[in-house]
Enzyme design. Structure first.
Site, PDB file in Angstrom:
ATOM      1  N   ASP A 303       0.875  -1.155   0.000  1.00 44.10           N
ATOM      2  CA  ASP A 303       0.000   0.000   0.000  1.00 44.10           C
ATOM      3  C   ASP A 303       0.924   1.219   0.000  1.00 44.10           C
ATOM      4  O   ASP A 303       2.111   1.122   0.275  1.00 44.10           O
ATOM      5  CB  ASP A 303      -0.927  -0.039   1.236  1.00 44.10           C
ATOM      6  CG  ASP A 303      -2.101   0.907   1.083  1.00 44.10           C
ATOM      7  OD1 ASP A 303      -3.088   0.742   1.806  1.00 44.10           O
ATOM      8  OD2 ASP A 303      -2.023   1.806   0.232  1.00 44.10           O
TER       9      ASP A 303
HETATM   10  C1  GLC Z   1      -4.116   4.451   0.004  1.00 42.99           C
HETATM   11  C2  GLC Z   1      -5.020   3.347   0.431  1.00 42.99           C
HETATM   12  C3  GLC Z   1      -5.216   2.272  -0.594  1.00 42.99           C
HETATM   13  C4  GLC Z   1      -5.129   2.871  -1.994  1.00 42.99           C
HETATM   14  C5  GLC Z   1      -3.720   3.387  -2.178  1.00 42.99           C
HETATM   15  C6  GLC Z   1      -3.501   4.000  -3.565  1.00 42.99           C
HETATM   16  O1  GLC Z   1      -3.350   4.930   1.053  1.00 42.99           O
HETATM   17  O2  GLC Z   1      -4.764   2.712   1.678  1.00 42.99           O
HETATM   18  O3  GLC Z   1      -6.482   1.669  -0.340  1.00 42.99           O
HETATM   19  O4  GLC Z   1      -5.424   1.890  -2.964  1.00 42.99           O
HETATM   20  O5  GLC Z   1      -3.368   4.342  -1.188  1.00 42.99           O
HETATM   21  O6  GLC Z   1      -4.219   5.194  -3.694  1.00 42.99           O
END
Ligand code: GLC
Length: 755
Positions: A303
C-alpha cells in the site's frame, strides 16, 4: 551475450524457479496446487534484465500527472515532473504508474516504455472503488442491497469505463471486515458479516475481471488490504491489530480467499501490524498463508509507502532495511516509496536478497502483464476513441439509479408516513444535504465528481407533480451552525405538511484517515432536528453516512428514517423513487447500528459468554452495560419495505448430510415488496465457543400485495463446520438452532435440529 548463453541462462533461471517452487514444503507434499511456471517470454526477459531494470519493474510510481490542480497552478513545473517521469520510464526504471488522469499522457508513457532497452510495457492502475466516471453507491451502501449480482454488474460497468480510459488495474475491491463503526474505511467495504462480505468480494472480482483478463474491457482486481485492516484497535485507522490466529482465520481472511478463488491476481498488503508484525514484513501472512496454503499466484503490491513505513513501525532500521524486509516477506511491487529501485540492486549484489527472490517477484509482475495482454497490445486500454462510446451511457446511468435505490435502507416508517404523495402536500426539505453538488459521490472517487451527480432537491422536484410544493432550507452546515439557519428551517417546517430532514456526515468524515470517536450526527445538525421536531410536523430523516451511526433524540424519534449512504450519480432520483413510492425500499443493514457509541465494537455474531444478557428484559449480572440493552438499535440485516411481511410455518427436514429449512413468507400489505429472507444458525455446543447467531444464507424475493412464497434453504454439514483449535475446519455433530428471519436480532421463525 549470444543466444546459446541466453538460452542457458533462461534454462537455469527456469530450473532455479522450479527449485524455489519445489522448496516450499507445502508443494513438496502436494498440499497446494502446483504453481504455473513463468512463460518462456518472461524467463527470457528476466535472463536479460539488469538488476536496475528488475528493481524498476518492481516499482509502481504515483503518476506525475495525477493532479489536475498541480498542472493548473504551475504548468511548467507539472510538465517537468511528467518529463522526468517519462525519462525514468524510458530508462526501464518504472514497472507501472497509478492514479494518472490523462489517457494522452499515459499513451506517451507507454510509448516511452516500449522505447526502453527491453520494451516492457507499463501497467496502469488506479483506485476505481465504486465506479469510474459513472459513480455508483459507496461499497458499504451497495452491500445493503444484499445482491452480489448487482455488485458484480456495477463493477463490470466500472471496468468498462476505466479500461476505456487507460486503466489495466483497480485497487479494489476492499474486502476488509469492519466491526467497529469508528473506523472511517468501513465505507469502502461490505460491512461486518463474513458470508455477505465473501459473496460480494467474489462478485466484485468477477465484475472487474470479466470473462478474461485479456479482454480490453477487463481490469485486474486487487482485493485489499491484506489483512485485518478493519480490526485496528479502537477503530483507529492504521492502528495495531492484535488477535488470535483463530479469529483472523474465521473472520478476516475468508473474504480474501473468496476473492482469490474468484480469480483475483493481485492483492495489496495492509498498513497495519498483526500481533507485532506489520503486514508489509509478514512472511507468515504473505508467503505462508497466501502462497503456500492458498497457492496464490498473483502479485502482492505494497500500500502507499507501506514498505517505507516499516521504519516508523520500528522494525526496519532504514529504507534499505525496509526494502529488504518487504521483498523477503513477499511484497513483490513497491507502490510510491521508490525504495525498491533505490536499494534492491545493492541488496542483491551484496547477497542480502537472493537473486531467486528478486526474479520471482519480477516473474509475477511480468506474468500479470502478460495475462492482461499488455505484451500483445500495450495500447489495448489506451484507445482514445473507446472512452467516448462507453462512458456515462444510459445503461450505466440506469444501473446507477437501480444500485442507489437498492442500497437505501428504511429503518422505520411509523404511521406509514412513507411513501409521500407526489402531489397535494407541501414538503419542507431541510438540512445541509438538501441540495447542491456536494457529498454525493462519497469518499474515494478519483475520477467522478459531485457536479456530475443528481442532488436530492433536483430528484425530488423531478418526481413531484407540482414541484412548487417543495421548499428547500439548509438550516445548518454539516459541522457548524448557520446564522439564522434554524429559524428559517422552523419557519419552513411550520408552512409544510411534512418535513424531509437531510442530515448526516459529509464525505470527508469517512474514508481513509477518517476515524471518528463519536459516531453521531454532528451537533449543529442535531440541534436543527430538535428545533424542527418541536413544530410537531411529521419528519422523514434521510441519513447521509459512510458508517453505522448512533441515532439520538429527534433523529431517532422521527416518523421515518431512510439510510442513504453516499449514492453517487443518481442520488436524487433514487431517493425520490423511494420517497414517493416508485420503488419499495429493499436495502438491509450490512452493519449494526448500535444504541450507544460505548457499545463499540458492536457486531451481531458475538459470543454468548457464560452470562448472556436477555435481549427483551433486564437481567442482573449478565453481559450488558448499565442502562443499555446488549442489542443494536437497528441490527445487521434490518430493513423495512412498503409491504407488511410475515414469517410463518418453519419446517426443518433432516437428511443424512444436512437439513432443509423452509418457511412461509407473506406480504399482508397493500403494496408489493422485496424481502431479504435471512437464514441464521447457532451451533449450540462445540469444542470452541460459537457466535449467538451466524448468517448462513439469504435470498431476495418479490412479494405482491397479499402474496406469499415458501422459501427453502439447504444446509450441508460443510455449512455448519467450525474452525477448531488447530485452525482446521471440521463438522462437529450436535444440536443447532436455526432462524428464518428479517434480521440478525429478529425472531422471525425458529427451530432446531440435531445432526
Ligand atoms: C491508500 C489506500 C489504498 C489505496 C492506495 C492507492 O493509502 O490505503 O487503499 O489503494 O493508497 O491510492
Amino acid at each position: 551475450m549470444n543466444s546459446c548463453t541466453l538460452q542457458r541462462r533462461a534454462f537455469l533461471l527456469g530450473s532455479s524457479m522450479v527449485a524455489v517452487w519445489m522448496s516450499s514444503p507445502g508443494r513438496a507434499f502436494g498440499l497446494t496446487k502446483p504453481v504455473s511456471l513463468p512463460s518462456e517470454r518472461v524467463r527470457s526477459l528476466i535472463a536479460r534484465m539488469t538488476l536496475e531494470e528488475k528493481a524498476g519493474q518492481l516499482t509502481l510510481a504515483f503518476a506525475a500527472y495525477a493532479g489536475a490542480a498541480v498542472a493548473a497552478h504551475n504548468p511548467a513545473q507539472a510538465q517537468m515532473q511528467v518529463d522526468n517521469q517519462r525519462e525514468q520510464v524510458r530508462g526501464g526504471l518504472v514497472g507501472g504508474i497509478f492514479n494518472g488522469r490523462s489517457i494522452e499522457t499515459s499513451r506517451a508513457m507507454q510509448t516511452a516504455a516500449l522505447a526502453s532497452r527491453l520494451g516492457i510495457p507499463l501497467i496502469f492502475g488506479a483506485d476505481v472503488i465504486h465506479g469510474y466516471r459513472t459513480i455508483f453507491p459507496v461499497p458499504l451502501g451497495e452491500a445493503a442491497s444484499f445482491e452480489p449480482s448487482l455488485c458484480e454488474r456495477t463493477a463490470r460497468a466500472a471496468a468498462i469505463e476505466a479500461s476505456a480510459d487507460g486503466l489495466d488495474w483497480t485497487f479494489a475491491p476492499m474486502v476488509d471486515i469492519a466491526r467497529d463503526a469508528r473506523w472511517g474505511r468501513s465505507v469502502e467495504g461490505s460491512g461486518e458479516d463474513v458470508l455477505l462480505g465473501s459473496d460480494i468480494a467474489a462478485a466484485r472480482v468477477r465484475g472487474f475481471q470479466g470473462r478474461s483478463l485479456r479482454d480490453a474491457d477487463a481490469i485486474l482486481a486487487c482485493p485489499k488490504h491484506f489483512a485485518a485492516y478493519g480490526a485496528g484497535e479502537s477503530g483507529l485507522d492504521y492502528n495495531a491489530v492484535d488477535m488470535s490466529e483463530l479469529r483472523l482465520r474465521e473472520t478476516y481472511l475468508p473474504p480474501f480467499k473468496a476473492a482469490f478463488d474468484a480469480g483475483a491476481l493481485s492483492t495489496m498488503a495492509a498498513f497495519n501490524e498483526i500481533n507485532g508484525v506489520p503486514c508489509h514484513a509478514n512472511r507468515w501472512l504473505l508467503d505462508g498463508v497466501l502462497r503456500k496454503e492458498w497457492g496464490f499466484e498473483g502479485l502482492v503490491v505494497s500500500d502507499f509507502n507501506g514498505d517505507l513505513e516499516l521504519i516508523k513501525h520500528g522494525i526496519a532500521r532504514d529504507e534499505r532495511d525496509a526494502a529488504r524486509l518487504a521483498i523477503m516477506a513477499g511484497v513483490d511491487l513497491s507502490m510510491a516509496s521508490g525504495i525498491y529501485l533505490k536499494h534492491l540492486p545493492d541488496l542483491v549484489a551484496k547477497g542480502e536478497v537472493p537473486t531467486d527472490r528478486l526474479d520471482q517477484a519480477v516473474a509475477r509482475v511480468l506474468t500479470v502483464k502478460e495475462r492482461l495482454g499488455l505484451f500483445d497490445d500495450p495500447f489495448r486500454r489506451l484507445d482514445l476513441q473507446r472512452a467516448k462510446k462507453v462512458t456515462g451511457t444510459p445503461a450505466h446511468v440506469a444501473l446507477a439509479r437501480e444500485a442507489a435505490s437498492k442500497s437505501i435502507v428504511m429503518l422505520k416508517n411509523e404511521g406509514t408516513v412513507l411513501p409521500l404523495p407526489r402531489s397535494g402536500k407541501k414538503i419542507a426539505l431541510i438540512g445541509p444535504f438538501s441540495e447542491g453538488p456536494h457529498d454525493l459521490v462519497g469518499p474515494w472517487t478519483v475520477f467522478g465528481t459531485d457536479q456530475e451527480c443528481v442532488d436530492l432537491a433536483t430528484g425530488m422536484r423531478a418526481a413531484m407533480s407540482d414541484p412548487t410544493l417543495l421548499t428547500v432550507t439548509q438550516g445548518s452546515s454539516t459541522t457548524i451552525p448557520l446564522d439564522g439557519g434554524i429559524e428559517a428551517a422552523v419557519a419552513a417546517a411550520k408552512e409544510a405538511d411534512v418535513v424531509v430532514l437531510a442530515l448526516g456526515e459529509h464525505q470527508r468524515m469517512s474514508g481513509e484517515a477518517s476515524s471518528r470517536g463519536q459516531i453521531v450526527i454532528p451537533e449543529p445538525q442535531q440541534r436543527l432536528a430538535e428545533a424542527v421536531a418541536a413544530t410537531g410536523k411529521p419528519i422523514v430523516v434521510l441519513l447521509k453516512n459512510g458508517r453505522a451511526l448512533v441515532l439520538e433524540g429527534a433523529v431517532a424519534e422521527a416518523s421515518a428514517i431512510l439510510v442513504t449512504w453516499f449514492l453517487g450519480a443518481q442520488t436524487g432520483h433514487a431517493i425520490a423513487d423511494i420517497l414517493f413510492g416508485k420503488a419499495s425500499p429493499s436495502g438491509r443493514l450490512p452493519v449494526s447500528f448500535p444504541r450507544d457509541p460505548g457499545q463499540l465494537p458492536y457486531y451481531y455474531a458475538h459470543k454468548p459468554t457464560g452470562r448472556p444478557a436477555e435481549s427483551k428484559r433486564y437481567t442482573p449480572f449478565t453481559t450488558r452495560f448499565i442502562g443499555l440493552s446488549n442489542t443494536a438499535l437497528y441490527p445487521f440485516g434490518h430493513g423495512l419495505t412498503y409491504g407488511d411481511i410475515a414469517y410463518e410455518d418453519i419446517a426443518v427436514i433432516s437428511a443424512n448430510d444436512g437439513v432443509t429449512v423452509g418457511a412461509l413468507i407473506s406480504n399482508r400489505g397493500a403494496r408489493a415488496a422485496t424481502e431479504v429472507v435471512q437464514l441464521y444458525v447457532q451451533i449450540v455446543t462445540a469444542s470452541l465457543t460459537q457466535p449467538v447467531r451466524e448468517l448462513k444464507a439469504y435470498r431476495k424475493i418479490e412479494l405482491a400485495a397479499g402474496g406469499s412464497q415458501r422459501v427453502s434453504f439447504q444446509l450441508r454439514k460443510a455449512d455448519l463446520e467450525i474452525m477448531d483449535a488447530d485452525h482446521t475446519r471440521r463438522f462437529e455433530a450436535g444440536t443447532f438452532k436455526v432462524w428464518v428471519a428479517p434480521s440478525a436480532e429478529a425472531d422471525g421463525v425458529s427451530g432446531s435440529f440435531k445432526l
